[in-house]
Design a protein around this motif. Sequence first.
Motif, PDB file in Angstrom:
ATOM      1  N   GLN A 471       0.820  -1.206   0.000  1.00 48.58           N
ATOM      2  CA  GLN A 471       0.000   0.000   0.000  1.00 48.58           C
ATOM      3  C   GLN A 471       0.856   1.259   0.000  1.00 48.58           C
ATOM      4  O   GLN A 471       0.515   2.256  -0.654  1.00 48.58           O
ATOM      5  CB  GLN A 471      -0.928  -0.012   1.211  1.00 48.58           C
ATOM      6  N   TYR A 472       1.960   1.247   0.721  1.00 53.55           N
ATOM      7  CA  TYR A 472       2.861   2.404   0.697  1.00 53.55           C
ATOM      8  C   TYR A 472       3.422   2.629  -0.709  1.00 53.55           C
ATOM      9  O   TYR A 472       3.525   3.763  -1.177  1.00 53.55           O
ATOM     10  CB  TYR A 472       3.997   2.218   1.703  1.00 53.55           C
ATOM     11  N   ALA A 475       0.726   4.189  -2.722  1.00 57.30           N
ATOM     12  CA  ALA A 475       0.522   5.579  -2.311  1.00 57.30           C
ATOM     13  C   ALA A 475       1.558   6.500  -2.935  1.00 57.30           C
ATOM     14  O   ALA A 475       1.242   7.640  -3.333  1.00 57.30           O
ATOM     15  CB  ALA A 475       0.565   5.681  -0.785  1.00 57.30           C
ATOM     16  N   VAL A 540      -7.334   0.739   2.567  1.00 56.94           N
ATOM     17  CA  VAL A 540      -6.696   1.468   3.661  1.00 56.94           C
ATOM     18  C   VAL A 540      -7.470   1.259   4.962  1.00 56.94           C
ATOM     19  O   VAL A 540      -6.894   0.901   5.998  1.00 56.94           O
ATOM     20  CB  VAL A 540      -6.578   2.973   3.340  1.00 56.94           C
ATOM     21  N   MET A 556      -1.824   7.450   5.302  1.00 59.46           N
ATOM     22  CA  MET A 556      -2.640   7.236   4.109  1.00 59.46           C
ATOM     23  C   MET A 556      -3.790   8.247   3.986  1.00 59.46           C
ATOM     24  O   MET A 556      -4.343   8.398   2.896  1.00 59.46           O
ATOM     25  CB  MET A 556      -3.226   5.815   4.117  1.00 59.46           C
TER      26      MET A 556
END
Length: 822
Positions: A471-472, A475, A540, A556
């Motif tokens: 997810q990072y 992002a 998220v 996030m």
Amino acid sequence: PCRLAPDTWQGCVDPCSRLLSCFSFPCRYFRWWYKKTRIEKKSAFIDLLCAVPLQQIYGCPLGGIGGGTITRGWRGEFCRWQLNPGIYHYETVIANQFTVCLRCKGQTVYQQVLSVERPSTLQGWNWGYCGHYAFYHALYPRAWMVYELPGQNVVLTCRQVSPVIPHDYKDSSLPVGVFIWEVENGKDEDVDVSIMFSLQNGTGTKEDRSGGHWNEPFAFEKDSEQVAGVLLHHCTHVNPFTLAISTREKAGTGVTHLTAFNPTGWGREVWQDLLQDGRLDSPAGKSSLTEKGEVTAAAVCASCRVPARGHRTLELALAWDMPRVYFGSKEKLHLRRYTRFFGSGGDAAPALSHHALTHYEEWERKIEAWQKPILENSQLPSWYKSALFNELYFVTDGGTIWVELPPDCHAEDLQGPAGAGLSHLLPVLREYGRFAYLEGQEYRMYNTYDVHFYASFALVMLWPKLQISLQYDIAVTVVNEDVQPRQYLMCGQTAQVKLKNVVPHDIGDPGDEPWQRVNAYLMHDTADWKDLNLKFVLQVYRDYYLTRDSLYLRDMWPVCQAVMESELKFDMDNDGLIENGGFADQTYDAWVVNGASAYCGGLWLAAVCVMCKMAEVLRDAEIQQKYTDILSKGKEAFERMLWNGKYYNYDSSGSDTSSSIMSDQCAGQWFLGACGLDQGEFEVFPKSHVVSALKTIFEKNVMSFAGGTMGAVNGMRPDGVPDTSSVQSNEVWIGVVYALAATMIQEGLVEEGFRTAEGCYRTVWERLGMAFQTPEAYQEKKVYCSLAYMRPLSIWSMQLALERRASRAPAPVQSPQVPIHP
């Protein structure tokens, strides 16, 4: 465990025509394909003209996460290879075998290759083991092969173990597999038993003959435990590697080896060597380098005496060490995750072998502790237990790569030109590395995000730090852009590769440079897709809900606001509900949708709901009020435009198929249920409507399709005839079906959920013989699409739904608030 029988279905399948039929762009695609594959000599990200043929042979793969995989078939062959990241070879290497030798009173009484094959090479060996006396079972990450040696009153059980352990971020990264041979002697006399493990230097490709490869024996001792075997050094110019075959030296076990032999010849010298005394000659020193055109192999042998009516164990291991890897562009050097623990010098194979042989018992204890509560739950059907664990093969065998950050990497190197402002990006990636897996073994795009949305349940439930790391990475790409223009194959129009504040389709092609150049997908300009941004926001909050990682949520939050603000432009009439654009602008990329839609509209309302919840947790009253107002309007519009009294229409266009029953129409509710936001003040979709829609789907899409035996077809007309307006509406998507089943379980339709999912399992794993290569899709007759696909990992959302239901403890409406201070 799942027993894979050799009499699986052998019908005709035609994946190429299926894919080409769904696009009106054959000329444009062919021109692009010809330039890519014939002129540039590179692989296509999706090759519609040269699909991988179906082979109904695969079993449980070997290896941990991100270090490459070697798949063994259910007949014991080594037949699918992924050592170079994301690149597959489908060669059965015939020299890679286990051979048994039995000796009684100093005489060899039985010697047999444990293979049903009768190859044209190594004809000096005794091939053709009778398959009637062998059985295979798999429960990932373990497998069992049982050999009842005919006429010998001896039974061999080979237990195959790979270090795939939930919440373990060290051993789960190791490129190793262990073979524990249990020998049961039913005779009234002692038997000397030898197991020989032979292996070719390479993976069965033309590089095996490129010359310069060599083998050498090794012994490695640590903590008073010693292992010994042979190293096979494969010295290619790019991504060289070492294979290691070894066995554990212990009291009562003899260890011998053969450093090199020719696997393309008759092999008589190897066979006679073992036949003579159940041992190999164990020559000292290294082998010579292979000449161009020459192939080499090696063997290791473990021997023991098994007393009359007794039992003994022999342990062998396979390890491979390709620590430093380049992707196809050869621009950046990447170090695999396991190098953090075993070094990156290319000399780790002995230590890896030792670690595997001395730690596999601990791995098995952890695996059993994880799996036992599910396996012993009598309320769960056997097929579900098999599917739940065996579908996890894709976490390792999805072209998976897990790499370390360079030690000199700084935050600004990761944040990109726009500066993502993610305060914990560097600590997370430094501690847990970067993780990526392909959309499918045939669909060469890493972390395809619209599909990962479904598959992500396996990661967040079992390796949550990998989901957070992924997810990072997403992002970072959201807030950056790539202004390079390119032509998209579906429409022929030109647009830039990546827009700012838009979630990418994928993070790149293994044939290029993933993470650095994203969006390998060329079919559509996915900046106009309606689902990607929403799926980021939903994941998220789901991740936070399951992990309670408040630092992650805070990082996030600005990204979620940015992508939702970007998404708002699709609400053309300001009614609180986005509209689709009249083309296939979501994960169903060949199924046109126009206006308000059940799928994207439902995802939108779910994302708006979790924005309200995240704002509440973070005490952002202004944003909370903004999205509360949008949600109020959007809910009314959604019900007014799409609810027809029984289910939600496919879309609001008024077309001939807008009233189709979409199996995935409750995707938004599915995610809200997984987040504990499906009731009380956070109820978005009326419970009675959700249950009515699910019952309609079960009646029409499941039970009226193929007699209720193949899962849920994506689209069904109200009269019970499949929607054939699109090739995808007439397909079953296995990962979507598992998500649908999870939604049914969440809503109390447990029996219907299991019946729905069972159809897919029986079709894929039994009728079609697609074990360990679950495809994206199939039709009722003779057509499948994209073998070995990511989306079926969504079966873990079924397990989450079952656990939540069993606990009878839904998430509290008021979640703990995240402190304002850092």
